[in-house]
Design a protein around this motif. Structure first.
Motif, PDB file in Angstrom:
ATOM      1  N   ALA B  71       0.864  -1.185   0.000  1.00 49.33           N
ATOM      2  CA  ALA B  71       0.000   0.000   0.000  1.00 49.33           C
ATOM      3  C   ALA B  71       0.892   1.224   0.000  1.00 49.33           C
ATOM      4  CB  ALA B  71      -0.921  -0.004   1.216  1.00 49.33           C
ATOM      5  N   ALA B  74      -0.412   5.057   0.496  1.00 51.32           N
ATOM      6  CA  ALA B  74      -0.802   5.569   1.815  1.00 51.32           C
ATOM      7  C   ALA B  74       0.371   6.265   2.498  1.00 51.32           C
ATOM      8  CB  ALA B  74      -1.329   4.423   2.678  1.00 51.32           C
ATOM      9  N   TRP B  75       1.558   5.677   2.373  1.00 53.35           N
ATOM     10  CA  TRP B  75       2.732   6.290   2.994  1.00 53.35           C
ATOM     11  C   TRP B  75       3.192   7.528   2.232  1.00 53.35           C
ATOM     12  CZ3 TRP B  75       5.012   5.242   7.541  1.00 53.35           C
ATOM     13  CH2 TRP B  75       4.657   4.058   8.170  1.00 53.35           C
ATOM     14  N   ASN B 103      -6.169   6.887  -2.455  1.00 49.41           N
ATOM     15  CA  ASN B 103      -6.061   6.145  -1.193  1.00 49.41           C
ATOM     16  C   ASN B 103      -7.058   5.007  -1.155  1.00 49.41           C
ATOM     17  OD1 ASN B 103      -4.247   6.574   0.919  1.00 49.41           O
ATOM     18  ND2 ASN B 103      -5.079   8.603   1.293  1.00 49.41           N
ATOM     19  N   ARG B 107      -6.586   0.990  -1.186  1.00 51.81           N
ATOM     20  CA  ARG B 107      -7.148   0.095  -0.180  1.00 51.81           C
ATOM     21  C   ARG B 107      -7.729  -1.148  -0.837  1.00 51.81           C
ATOM     22  NH1 ARG B 107      -8.383   1.993   4.900  1.00 51.81           N
ATOM     23  NH2 ARG B 107      -7.671   3.819   3.867  1.00 51.81           N
ATOM     24  N   SER B 325      -3.897   3.523   6.801  1.00 51.85           N
ATOM     25  CA  SER B 325      -3.546   2.734   5.626  1.00 51.85           C
ATOM     26  C   SER B 325      -4.422   1.482   5.648  1.00 51.85           C
ATOM     27  CB  SER B 325      -2.065   2.373   5.664  1.00 51.85           C
ATOM     28  OG  SER B 325      -1.848   1.151   6.319  1.00 51.85           O
TER      29      SER B 325
END
Lengths: 126, 386, 157
Positions: B71, B74-75, B103, B107, B325
């Motif tokens: 993912a 997200a970071w 985002n 997911r 996240s």
């Protein structure tokens, strides 16, 4: 975010009080301030359960004897985070059930996150 | 004494088809029963926090995305939001909406990968192949606008590197609509499948008190009855304007975690469709790095801005920010003493917190159940070991 | 003593019947299920249905005793992991090959020079093919396997 400076011997009381008022632990970290003020600092981030409030506890310890009481029995999450801080920075947590290196091999010499540890040198194989 | 002699300690080594990544479990077994399983980590410790102190802010972004490689957006988003908070830049609404949409797509992609690996662990290679097929359209959409299948480097301080077209957003809506139809097939293989239910119901029950004590986050915490979702408790980007449903279950077993993640995929699909239809017009960059390139490339950053971003420096101070996240709560604490490199950058990774709970969950289970519990926690070792 | 005699006999046999053996080996490379970091996700994509590596004759096996190729999907090899990789390589029966995927096996990639890494994979195991990229696309990994196949068929390794 509310920042509180706490003494090392008052840390456990502050942590228990936060737990009872509905906060949970997010993170335990360490910062190396040796070159600036000859101390290490342990940071504890807390957040309200299902809420936006944040509290940061800062504990300063002298560089020649970096010992902080462990809160691993109050918050289980602190167990591994304190091991990580010990592994990378060398801060000892008194009363921790199993303070051993967690990321690096057991025979690694030195604590890499200290400012005087030069990380980028060539590693020899084997 | 005789009882003790029958138990053996074996290594569920760093190379094993059922551990998703490099985890060494020291397992005490007798026959098929596991008495205790102690995780040993550190096989992928690359030294992110030391690397952050040696690199400039924008140079650290590629390394950060390799932490949680499943993912990565997200970071990416969290780090840029932290830099924007430190510099006092407010991103335009279009950039916030696109970041929120990305985002949510991330997911879906991440939960699909989790489902593939979990299905593979439980002996369902079909779920593995189907989930990877479902991921392809989304990964192609990511690649079209960001250039990367797995690592994106899409956000910049002030917004986004490149704008998206109306046509692209229509294709996102079409891809999500098709995914929603196919999700029912995946559900028929997993949550509605009697064999899957028997393998995951009642397995690895994490009670509410244990979950709070061990500090787990994300779907693992929500499946144990605590409705903590950073998108709702401490909202960021466009989440205050979206009505998000926080999905919880009370049983706390592996089946509950599966249900939470599948429902989250449906919720994300709904949010992506809503966002892609209602993205506001406007620029995608704001602040000192927002000069766009010439008329030939009106949607990208200019060379001058790119060079300025490279020399970005943050004044003295400390900042903390947390996002959600697919795995749980991610957070970063930045301490800066002025200058182009951080003094200390601390990352919180949800998989590290969730793995701590594993040694509690894997007491007195069968080996096959232990594998199911490990799979249901959704661990990514790049972010455990950092 | 016995295994040296066996190895020399098998070398002689191999010389006599070169081509079909090498063709067979190249077309049935059995890798070990081994994933370290980000490149392992693209390797999973390689085994999935879009870029299907099964048509090359690969069959992923869990234990190195039954394999002939060790595909090391990037993530730089750390100090703790180096002993594991060497042990896996030692447990594989000959003839055995190694493919290094990703920039991290070539030179340490993004994390080059860090305190916990071994920068180059060929300082711990002998590598036959390197596939560059960060992470390499599944099509590029397929190309790497085809390179290894060609290398087996044209050079006697």
């Amino acid at each position: 975010m509310e920042i509180r400076i706490v003494e090392a011997n008052n840390l456990r009381n502050a942590a228990t009080e936060l737990k009872q008022s509905g906060f949970r632990l997010l993170l335990v970290s360490g910062v190396d301030w040796v070159q600036k003020s000859n101390t290490y600092e342990a940071l504890y981030h807390f957040s309200k359960v299902c809420g936006p409030d944040l509290v940061l506890l800062k504990v300063s310890v002298p560089a020649d004897d970096p010992k902080v009481p462990s809160i691993a029995d109050i918050f289980g999450l602190a167990d591994w985070h304190e091991r990580e801080t010990y592994d990378l920075l060398g801060i000892t947590f008194e009363g921790h059930p199993n303070l051993a290196r967690i990321f690096l091999p057991d025979d690694f010499k030195g604590h890499p996150l200290k400012k005087d540890f030069i990380a980028y040198k060539r590693m020899l194989p084997g | 004494m005789e009882q003790e002699a029958k138990r053996t300690k074996i290594n569920f080594g760093p190379q094993h088809p059922s551990t998703h990544g490099v985890l060494n479990l020291l397992v005490e077994v007798e026959g098929d029963t596991v008495y205790s399983a102690e995780p040993h980590i550190g096989f992928l410790h690359r030294g992110f926090e030391k690397l952050a102190e040696e690199r400039r802010y924008i140079q650290f972004l590629p390394a950060l995305e390799k932490g949680d490689y499943v993912a990565a957006f997200a970071w990416d988003d969290l780090y840029m939001a932290l830099l924007e908070k430190a510099l006092g830049i407010e991103i335009p609404r279009r950039a916030a909406a696109i970041r929120t949409m990305m985002n949510e797509v991330q997911r879906i992609v991440s939960h699909l990968l989790w489902l593939a690996a979990f299905g593979q662990d439980l002996g369902q290679p079909t779920v593995f192949l189907w989930s990877f097929r479902e991921r392809e359209p989304f990964i192609n959409l990511f690649e079209e606008v960001t250039g990367g299948r797995l690592h994106y480097y899409y956000s910049r301080p002030g917004g986004l590197k490149r704008d998206v077209s109306r046509d692209y957003l229509d294709r996102v809506i079409a891809a999500v609509a098709k995914f929603e139809e196919r999700l029912s097939e995946l559900e028929a293989m997993t949550t509605k499948n009697i064999i899957f239910q028997k393998r995951t119901k009642g397995v690895g029950i994490l009670s509410k008190e244990d979950a709070m004590h061990c500090g787990v986050t994300g779907p693992v915490l929500r499946a144990s009855g605590v409705g903590e979702d950073i998108r709702k408790s401490d909202p960021f980007l466009m989440y205050p304007h979206l009505d998000l449903k926080v999905i919880t279950r009370n049983e706390g077993d592996a089946f509950a975690r599966t249900e939470v993640r599948i429902e989250e995929m449906k919720e994300s699909a709904r949010l992506v469709k809503f966002l892609a239809r209602t993205i506001p017009e406007g620029p995608v960059m704001a602040g000192p790095y927002s000069e766009t390139a010439s008329e030939k490339w009106p949607d990208s950053m200019s060379m001058a801005s790119m060079l300025k971003v490279f020399g970005l420096s943050i004044p003295q101070g400390e900042w903390f920010l947390r996002h959600e996240s697919p795995r749980g709560e991610i957070a970063m604490h930045l301490i800066s003493e002025g200058g182009p490199k951080p003094y200390r950058l601390r990352l919180k990774s949800p998989s590290f917190c969730n793995l701590y709970a594993f040694s509690r969950l894997a007491k007195n289970t069968k080996i096959a159940d232990m594998v199911a519990i490990l799979g249901s926690l959704d661990l990514v070792f790049g972010e455990v070991d950092r | 003593m016995f295994d040296i005699v066996l190895a020399k006999t098998s070398d002689l046999f191999d010389e006599v019947t070169k081509k079909p053996f090498r063709w067979a080996r190249g077309n049935s490379l059995w890798p070990v299920v081994f994933g370290i970091s980000c490149c392992s996700l693209e390797m999973m994509d390689l085994g999935a249905s879009r870029t299907d590596v099964d048509r090359m004759g690969t069959f992923y096996r869990a234990t190195p005793r039954q394999c002939d190729v060790l595909i090391v999907p990037g993530g730089p090899v750390t100090l703790k992991m180096a002993t594991v990789v060497q042990r896996l390589y030692a447990e594989m029966p000959r003839p055995r090959y190694v493919i290094g995927l990703g920039a991290c096996t070539i030179s340490g990639g993004l994390f080059r020079g860090s305190y916990n890494l071994i920068d180059r994979l060929d300082s711990i195991v002998p590598v036959d093919v390197y596939v560059p990229g960060c992470p390499p696309r599944p099509e590029a990994m397929m190309d790497g396997i085809l390179h290894l196949k060609k290398k087996i068929e044209t050079q006697h390794i």
